[in-house]
Design an enzyme around this catalytic site. Sequence first.
Site, PDB file in Angstrom:
ATOM      1  N   LEU A 173       0.846  -1.204   0.000  1.00 13.10           N
ATOM      2  CA  LEU A 173       0.000   0.000   0.000  1.00 13.10           C
ATOM      3  C   LEU A 173       0.871   1.240   0.000  1.00 13.10           C
ATOM      4  O   LEU A 173       0.865   2.019  -0.940  1.00 13.10           O
ATOM      5  CB  LEU A 173      -0.917  -0.023   1.235  1.00 13.10           C
ATOM      6  CG  LEU A 173      -1.654   1.291   1.537  1.00 13.10           C
ATOM      7  CD1 LEU A 173      -2.646   1.607   0.425  1.00 13.10           C
ATOM      8  CD2 LEU A 173      -2.341   1.236   2.901  1.00 13.10           C
ATOM      9  N   ASP A 174       1.614   1.413   1.071  1.00 14.34           N
ATOM     10  CA  ASP A 174       2.532   2.547   1.214  1.00 14.34           C
ATOM     11  C   ASP A 174       3.824   2.008   1.814  1.00 14.34           C
ATOM     12  O   ASP A 174       3.921   1.835   3.029  1.00 14.34           O
ATOM     13  CB  ASP A 174       1.899   3.585   2.139  1.00 14.34           C
ATOM     14  CG  ASP A 174       2.826   4.767   2.445  1.00 14.34           C
ATOM     15  OD1 ASP A 174       3.918   4.833   1.852  1.00 14.34           O
ATOM     16  OD2 ASP A 174       2.457   5.598   3.294  1.00 14.34           O
ATOM     17  N   PRO A 175       4.765   1.605   0.950  1.00 18.05           N
ATOM     18  CA  PRO A 175       4.844   1.892  -0.486  1.00 18.05           C
ATOM     19  C   PRO A 175       4.123   0.850  -1.344  1.00 18.05           C
ATOM     20  O   PRO A 175       4.031  -0.311  -0.962  1.00 18.05           O
ATOM     21  CB  PRO A 175       6.356   1.834  -0.748  1.00 18.05           C
ATOM     22  CG  PRO A 175       6.834   0.785   0.217  1.00 18.05           C
ATOM     23  CD  PRO A 175       5.986   0.937   1.456  1.00 18.05           C
TER      24      PRO A 175
END
Length: 1053
Positions: free
Chosen positions: A716-718
């Site tokens: 997701l993040d990253p």
Amino acid sequence: MLGNGVIGILAESCNKWERRVPLTPSHCARLLHSGSERTGVARIIVQPSTKRIHHDSRYEDVGCEISEDLSECGLIVGVKQPKLDMILPDRAYAFFSHTHKAQKENMPLLDKIITERVSLFDYELIVGNHGERLLAFGKYAGRAGLIDFLRGLGQRYLSLGYSTPFLSLGSSYMYPSLAAAKAAVISVGEEIATLGLPSGICPLIFIFTGSGNVSLGAQEIFKLLPHTFVDPSKLPELFEASDVTQPALTSKRFFQVYGCAVTCREMVGHKDPTKVFDKADYYAHPEHYNPIFHEKIAPYASVIVNCMYWEKRFPRLLTSNQFQDLKRKGCPLVGVADITCDIGGSIEFVNQLTSIDSPFFRYDPLHDSYHLDMEGNGVICSAVDILPTEFAKEASQHFGDILSQFVGSLASATDIAKLPAHLGRACIAHGGALASLYEYIQRMRNSETEEISENTASFHPNLKKYNILVSLSGHLFDQFLINDALDIIEAAGGSFHLVKCQVGQSADVMSYSELEVGADDRAVLDQIIDSLTAIANPSDNSGLSNQERNKISLKVGKVQESSIKEGHEIETKPAVLILGAGRVCQPAAKLLATNGSFASHQQYEACLENNFIEHNGVEVIVGSLYLKDAEEIIEGIPNATAVQLDVMDHESLFKYISRAEVVISLLPSSCHVIVANACIELKKHLVTASYVDASMSMLEEKAKSAGITILGEMGLDPGIDHMMAMKMIDEAHARKGRIRSFTSYCGGLPSPAAANNPLAYKFSWNPAGAIRVGRNPATYRSHGETLNIDGDSLYDSAVRVRLHDFPAFALECFPNRNSLVYGEVYGIEQEASTIFRGTLRYEGFSEIMGTLARIGMFNTEAHPILKGEKRATFRTFLLELLKIKSEVVDGPLIAEKDIAERIVTLRFCKEQGTAVKAAKTIIFLGFHEHTEIPVSCQSAFDVTCVRMEERLAYSSLEQDMVLLHHEVEVDFPDDQITENHTATLLEFGRTENGTTTSAMALTVGIPAGIGALLLLENKIKTRGVLRPIVPEVYMPALDFLQAYALKLMEKVE
């Protein structure tokens, strides 16, 4: 270099416990001081090792040289296989290579051997005139295995309420010698003979399976106890003669133990009741036999010592269901010592390896559960795969006694052909090619060898018109009869595909292979079968010596005519190995194993170019340090298998990676480099959800050379944040736009309904990481100015955020580390005057967390009040933090109003409203309670983490939420306009069949699975280390995410 008489001894590197040596100092002394003319050995160079059973100085004392550099050695010897980078070209090597079976996991080693023109001698293949292995450690495995188990038996009986003499035993490695260990067992035996064993655990019956060296070694230790061996048929009589169920006999003692050695005759019976057991028939046709061990032997066993070789074509010794039934009927079985380490094999519930330092697990059959303790219901099981090294001194002496007899011949030979026959036959490769006896290895590899499950069809890629399944059993490999069979097939113009291959582990055990044999002409296929039948049934005048040993048993299936049209192929399922069985694993496994999880099947089909994957899915292997975790992940997922796997175990890691086309590592980031290097050696693609750090970036050239892709930051993040950002940025640049501003917000939050505490925040795992996020310094650019925020001020820098499309969300954000890095990654560092990445929380979170930080609740230094033996309570600790003196330890609970006033008085915050919110949070977390703080807590940070993990957890019915939002301002100088581009992902946890999968798990696991699909589909052609910031990754990945019904929204204003 070959034949120069210089021997090198490797430092063993495969396992921390491996302390054995191929040659001891005394062996080296005899070789060096008997004269090189006589021994063929001129020098011995020993690689230094601090864990070897014999110290380097002892080798020096006898004339050996100590050096890391073995480049002057013509022959290099070890026990286990060395790391690939340790193999030097144009040398001879001798060790247990496990390559002659053509196992996939060991083929990189064989490739390296051939590439470096190495002459490889495998100890396992050095056999005597009668086929017996000359170099083996079997008896030491049996000896160490039984001693270790007796120790565990004492501990297990203690947990069941019985004190026994076994409790005084140590593990094998704890004794300075085998003799000392035996003396300890004898001492236990003397105590049993004198004081006896409790009647509640007797008769104590040990069942030994197998008749080889392993079993003999175990029985050797058993016989040190006062014992009687009984015939299998007499087992029921032991219970009849010692009926301990009668109350009058409860104080009775037993002064011996019982042993029973069983063979396959006691394990199976012919399905036809008119026929008696025939060993040769059983090995050739195991399908004619039913298992009987669970009926005739297991009901009387206290301990099963499993020392037999087993193959999947044979009935299991004991299945999980059989054992569950036995336990309900009162079976006395208390433990299984699986010395063969046949994981998930003959004893089905022994499904994980154990280690020397943690040798047992407990299986509870009534709940079908596994535990790492000695308490509770069930049986203890051991399955250690490196037992002989526990007696490293004696095992090395035994091994070296034999090896030293012919190591000089290997060291001085310049012509392999002139070696004694038993050594020449053990040479697998020489001069850059396989030796003629082992050419079958390449032929087996060319046939795309793979073992298939019972319900999976397998076909050769070049499927012929007529095909038949042929089963061969016999001494296929130790007598090289497999070559004869393959020669017959190829000489007739047929093809073969090796479906199964199981190699006998001793000279007394036959091997088994299943070949799919094909030909385009039925007459040719019939000729092949006739020829194979002829070698399976040689005539009396065939001139073969030792005819029985050179005989093959043959079983032929039905001829099937292929309906496959020309130009079409049937393929097997591609495999993906997922390492790590945490929360994010299951969504990735489901995505890969079945296409049913896609909301839009039409979109999914459009994403795939390979129709085979669409119709059949992917075979998923989930590997975890704890098998039970992996089994829970795959429950209900088709085409998925759980395996026990420790990534620090080089051999096991290579074994499972070699079975897959793509590996997904969901392990802690510190493990990724280990996995990545293995993938490079085995030429397998790798996907991770973690940041590509410096250590991973350094693998760029190696990955390119290996022809593989290491795809990082696929979460997701990253991950999704990169994809959505780069799509907007690349589209703007394609229209000659210039990025004026890039702002990104991302947060994992409770859904509004679950945000029901003062912080409006919850944790789905340990809160330590999330707390530390709020203590990191941050850097970003705003309207051309670079701003730096130190960690102590991060929460104070939070600002209110409202999203136009979600006006009901009252949010705030604080900067997330160094945003400027992304200006470089995204290629906008020279054009964007604003570059900001922030972490989202519900409004009010930061002022409360900032206040708690100033109170000292996140301090990581050891706190004096937590050091004493007497544990402080949470109330006492809170009073300490708020500097409130109280003489009454168990005084009344502190009121919320008092806490708020104290916070303002100490200037931990300026606003009364903030102080009240912080006080409500402190009360909610239970810091005012009289409960003792756990011993594990040494700092305020530890205490806060414990309380937050307990009080801020999601309930089973609550959902989390992921919100990712990008805002990009784009100037178009040619048109003199500015556009505002937004991209948003909003995802909630999903509940199916009463089970909730968190949004965080979905948005991290799904991208990782998609990365694997893209590599399987060959949609990603770039090799090296990649992030999802290039169109060949993010474009198809975003399509897959949409097909999975993740809510991705884009707008332009």
